[in-house]
Design a protein around this motif. Structure first.
Motif, short mmCIF file in Angstrom:
data_model
loop_
_atom_site.label_atom_id
_atom_site.label_comp_id
_atom_site.label_asym_id
_atom_site.label_seq_id
_atom_site.Cartn_x
_atom_site.Cartn_y
_atom_site.Cartn_z
N LYS A 87 140.65 11.23 55.49
CA LYS A 87 140.55 10.23 56.69
C LYS A 87 139.70 9.05 56.17
N PHE A 88 140.10 8.01 56.44
CA PHE A 88 139.67 6.10 55.70
C PHE A 88 138.07 6.31 56.21
N ASN A 89 137.26 6.67 55.36
CA ASN A 89 136.40 5.73 55.60
C ASN A 89 135.27 4.41 55.45
N CYS A 90 136.48 3.20 54.98
CA CYS A 90 136.27 1.51 55.12
C CYS A 90 137.59 1.82 54.76
N ASP A 119 138.81 2.54 51.26
CA ASP A 119 139.42 3.42 51.03
C ASP A 119 141.52 3.21 51.38
N ASN A 127 140.78 -2.04 63.01
CA ASN A 127 140.00 -0.85 62.85
C ASN A 127 140.41 0.44 61.40
N LYS A 169 139.99 2.68 60.41
CA LYS A 169 139.49 4.79 60.67
C LYS A 169 140.61 5.38 61.83
N SER A 170 141.20 4.36 62.52
CA SER A 170 142.33 4.90 62.99
C SER A 170 143.53 4.90 63.02
N LYS A 217 145.29 7.66 60.27
CA LYS A 217 145.48 9.45 59.84
C LYS A 217 145.40 9.55 59.02
#
Length: 180
Positions: free
Chosen positions: A3-6, A9, A46, A48-49, A51
């Motif tokens: 998962k990306f946090n920012c 990553d 975004n 965070k979108s 996967k």
């Protein structure tokens, strides 16, 4: 699952050793990454979108990804791709795209509106997708339609220095004031 946090990553990979970067370093890297993406004529709303980490084989040139879009694992995105939301009043396709896993999107492709692209799909170069695509499918452009007209008039509209709308014709000489 990764998962990306920012954006750190996305561009630099996960921070090592399970630790976190100091606040100033994270701020500085985010600022650098945003400037890098903007410099390529791209927008990714975004991070965070995603996967998993996206793959940009030819770089991130001209890529637009809506902040509301959802991108599955191991997606390959070529240059000048648009994955965009549609929020036009009266549109039957309002929303953002959702891409499944292992989706390959060719150069110049457009995926617009509330559509779902299934797993293991390929979107051909310059294809425009506005409907759902089931798993394991390929989407390609149909041949273009030619619509005959009596005379095509190329023009655009712009505001002058006083804020009045002008109709500017292709000869760039004729200006017609519009009442908008």
């Amino acid at each position: 699952k990764f998962k990306f946090n920012c954006w750190i990553d996305v561009i630099f990979g996960q921070s090592g050793g399970g630790g976190t970067l100091p606040v100033f370093d994270r701020w500085l890297k985010r600022r650098y990454i945003r400037k890098y993406i903007d410099g390529k004529g791209s927008y990714i709303g975004n991070p965070k979108s995603f996967k998993s980490k996206p793959i940009f084989p030819h770089g991130i040139y001209g890529v637009f990804i809506s902040g509301s879009a959802e991108i599955g694992e191991e997606c390959i995105i070529f240059q000048h791709v648009t994955i965009g939301s549609s929020w036009l009043p009266g549109s039957s396709n309002n929303g953002a795209p959702a891409l499944g896993n292992n989706v390959y999107i060719g150069a110049g492709a457009k995926i617009i509106g509330n559509v779902h692209i299934g797993n293991n799909c390929r979107i051909g170069a310059n294809a425009v997708v506005v409907r759902d695509v089931p798993d394991n499918c390929t989407v390609v452009c149909a041949s273009p339609r030619v619509i005959p007209v009596e005379r095509e008039i190329n023009r655009y509209y712009s505001k002058d220095s006083k804020g009045n709308w002008l109709e500017i014709h292709c000869d760039y000489v004729t200006e017609i004031e519009l009442n908008m």
